[in-house]
Write an enzyme that holds these catalytic residues in place. Structure first.
Site, PDB file in Angstrom:
ATOM      1  N   SER A 266       0.836  -1.199   0.000  1.00 14.57           N
ATOM      2  CA  SER A 266       0.000   0.000   0.000  1.00 14.57           C
ATOM      3  C   SER A 266       0.869   1.246   0.000  1.00 14.57           C
ATOM      4  O   SER A 266       2.072   1.175   0.233  1.00 14.57           O
ATOM      5  CB  SER A 266      -0.920   0.006   1.215  1.00 14.57           C
ATOM      6  OG  SER A 266      -0.193   0.471   2.326  1.00 14.57           O
ATOM      7  N   LYS A 267       0.204   2.386  -0.247  1.00 12.60           N
ATOM      8  CA  LYS A 267       0.988   3.616  -0.369  1.00 12.60           C
ATOM      9  C   LYS A 267       1.656   3.986   0.956  1.00 12.60           C
ATOM     10  O   LYS A 267       2.657   4.683   0.967  1.00 12.60           O
ATOM     11  CB  LYS A 267       0.155   4.747  -0.935  1.00 12.60           C
ATOM     12  CG  LYS A 267      -0.932   5.256  -0.036  1.00 12.60           C
ATOM     13  CD  LYS A 267      -1.547   6.481  -0.689  1.00 12.60           C
ATOM     14  CE  LYS A 267      -2.497   7.160   0.265  1.00 12.60           C
ATOM     15  NZ  LYS A 267      -3.100   8.342  -0.301  1.00 12.60           N
ATOM     16  N   ARG A 268       1.133   3.498   2.060  1.00 13.16           N
ATOM     17  CA  ARG A 268       1.742   3.852   3.347  1.00 13.16           C
ATOM     18  C   ARG A 268       2.905   2.927   3.718  1.00 13.16           C
ATOM     19  O   ARG A 268       3.718   3.259   4.560  1.00 13.16           O
ATOM     20  CB  ARG A 268       0.700   3.798   4.469  1.00 13.16           C
ATOM     21  CG  ARG A 268      -0.449   4.721   4.193  1.00 13.16           C
ATOM     22  CD  ARG A 268      -0.845   5.560   5.394  1.00 13.16           C
ATOM     23  NE  ARG A 268      -1.746   6.594   4.952  1.00 13.16           N
ATOM     24  CZ  ARG A 268      -1.472   7.885   4.972  1.00 13.16           C
ATOM     25  NH1 ARG A 268      -0.319   8.304   5.442  1.00 13.16           N
ATOM     26  NH2 ARG A 268      -2.353   8.756   4.542  1.00 13.16           N
ATOM     27  N   ASP A 269       2.943   1.736   3.077  1.00 11.98           N
ATOM     28  CA  ASP A 269       3.984   0.775   3.445  1.00 11.98           C
ATOM     29  C   ASP A 269       5.381   1.321   3.260  1.00 11.98           C
ATOM     30  O   ASP A 269       6.265   1.079   4.071  1.00 11.98           O
ATOM     31  CB  ASP A 269       3.867  -0.500   2.595  1.00 11.98           C
ATOM     32  CG  ASP A 269       2.706  -1.348   3.054  1.00 11.98           C
ATOM     33  OD1 ASP A 269       2.332  -1.216   4.235  1.00 11.98           O
ATOM     34  OD2 ASP A 269       2.170  -2.113   2.242  1.00 11.98           O
TER      35      ASP A 269
END
Ligand code: GLU
Length: 510
Positions: A266-269
């Site tokens: 995900s974009k937060r990973d």
């Protein structure tokens, strides 16, 4: 028979920056098109006004260009099927949606958001099934199927807000032929009556996507696996429009997974786990939050392309490093796997290291230049070449070039106190002073004469090699880092070598 002209599209929605999963989709479309002499199209799918993010389209175009992915037709370039931005094509979709309404495959629905929320609540209470607008529920809701004709016509005439939904048939087998997954068969009774057209006069993704793929003569739809559940609906739309014979072939690409394999990357990973998930840096226009990018982290575009090429595709050989021409030549959708691939940040760095090592000294100096300029430095090119030669091997990312070489250009200001504590013995100051005097007397100063001098000195005095080398390195670099001491001294030259001993002693109060 004339061979089919391949036309593929990358169709992002400008709802934010492009995650590397999206870049990989663009890359596979690009490789497929370039290999087969086809046409690569960029289409911006911006019909969802609520999710529009300023700057996202520009980001997508620029970050793909940085990766070396170019388009033959796009909003910028134009082309025979312009406009390529869906928000500029609303009249087209209006025409097609009416065609579906007239043929009885789509219908008007007037249900308010509150009514639908209530229906969802009730479904939950009556046994836990999630509510779907479908063959069964549509009969009890506010639409042109359930309401008397006079009633829904009046509502339309009065300008009541409505959406248009697809009328999914009951109990039909819908077959999606997927190049990667084979036949995917879904029973239509499991599908819901998706909204195709909204009250704001714009289509939803499903309608616009199918209509445009048809009008733009797309032959292959290559996209992420998250769109596979929508594919049966798309097949039905092709059927209802009468375009089934020329329906594009589908290829749904497997997910890119988190490094531990637990779920989609995900974009937060990225920032959480310490690696970028965006091609270039992105600043969220609303929150001001900054997400790191491959470019800013010091990755080369050719490495990023290779990292992504291997996340889903495999060449069937041991070859790991490909030029872009080789990727184009060897890529095939048949060699894209069905299963998700784990993103491996270490392997990503390894790729970059490999591509850094393939650069010439001159190319690496160009990469180092911005750092030099930032520090107001303009070393002679001969000097720069020598430095690059010494540090290049250890550079995995572009900033490593500077981080491992800055002391060739700037005298250290500080000396690592921990290193000093550890290596500076009671006799050290005296040894270095003596040694410096001998260096001063050297007629020729280079790594060989210095080496001889060190051997002589240590033999003569019984001082160990490390007891001389480690303090010298601390004085030259400020820490225990850097390339071989003799090479380092050789590049710095005699004057600078002695000067650093002198200033080091002053700064360390010796
Ligand atoms: N607009 C969709 C997206 O943002 C495109 C999906 C497709 O390629 O059909 O991913």
């Amino acid at each position: 028979m004339k061979a089919e002209h391949i036309r593929v599209r990358f169709a992002p929605s400008p709802t934010g920056p492009l995650h590397i999963g999206g870049v990989r989709t663009a890359l596979y479309n690009f490789l497929f098109a370039r290999k087969l002499g086809g046409t690569m199209i960029l289409r911006i799918e911006d019909t969802d006004q609520n999710r529009f993010v300023a700057g996202a389209e520009d980001y997508i175009v620029k970050s793909l260009a940085w990766c070396g992915l170019d388009f033959d037709e796009s909003p910028e370039k134009g082309g025979p099927h312009a406009p390529y931005r869906q928000s500029e094509r609303s009249e087209i979709y209006r025409k097609y949606i009416h065609q579906l309404v007239e043929s009885g495959h789509a219908y008007y629905a007037f249900d308010t958001e509150e009514a639908l929320n209530l229906a969802r609540e009730q479904a939950k209470q009556n046994g836990g099934n999630t509510f779907q607008y479908d063959q069964i529920t549509r009969k009890t809701l506010q639409n042109s199927i359930a309401l008397p004709e006079a009633e829904w016509k009046k509502r339309l005439a009065d300008g009541a807000p409505y959406v248009i939904r697809i009328k999914i048939p009951e109990n039909e087998q819908v077959v999606v032929n997927d190049i990667i997954r084979g036949e995917v068969i879904v029973n239509s009774s499991n599908l819901d009556d998706k909204v195709l057209f909204k009250s704001d006069g714009l289509p939803t993704y499903h309608l616009a996507n199918v209509v445009d793929d048809y009008l733009m003569k797309i032959t292959h739809v290559i996209r992420g696996e998250e769109w596979l559940p929508s594919a049966p609906l798309h097949v039905l739309l092709y059927r209802y429009f009468g375009w089934e014979d020329i329906m594009p072939q589908f290829a749904h690409l497997p997910l890119i997974l988190k490094p531990d394999g637990n779920g989609k990357l995900s974009k937060r990973d990225g920032d959480r786990l310490g690696f970028p998930v965006f091609p270039t840096e992105w600043k969220d226009p609303k929150t001001g939050e900054i997400y790191s990018g491959y470019r800013e982290s010091g990755y080369l575009p050719e490495a990023v392309i290779n990292i992504l090429a291997h996340l889903g595709w495999n060449p069937g050989t041991e070859q790991e490093l490909f030029t872009s021409a080789e990727l184009i030549q060897q890529f095939s959708l048949e060699r894209v796997g069905k299963h998700g691939s784990k993103f491996d940040p270490e392997k990503a760095k390894w790729f970059n290291h490999q591509y850094m090592q393939r650069k010439s000294d001159e190319e690496l100096s160009i990469l180092l230049k911005p750092y030099l300029e930032q520090h107001g430095l303009s070393p002679a090119s001969g000097y720069l070449d020598k430095v690059i030669g010494l540090v290049r091997e250890r550079a995995s990312l572009v900033p490593d070039l500077w981080n491992t070489s800055w002391f060739f250009f700037i005298r250290p200001e500080k000396y690592d106190p921990q290193v000093y504590q550890k290596i500076w013995l009671p006799g050290t100051t005296g040894w270095i002073k003596d040694f410096a005097r001998e260096v001063e007397a050297l007629a020729v100063f280079n790594k060989d004469t210095l080496h001889t001098l060190v051997v002589d000195y240590t033999t003569k005095t019984g001082v160990k090699m490390g007891q001389l080398m480690n303090p010298l390195r601390l004085l030259m670099v400020g820490s225990n880092q850097g390339p071989g001491m003799m090479e380092l001294a050789d590049v710095l030259g005699k004057d600078e070598f002695l000067e650093r001993i002198k200033t080091g002693f002053e700064k360390l109060n010796l």
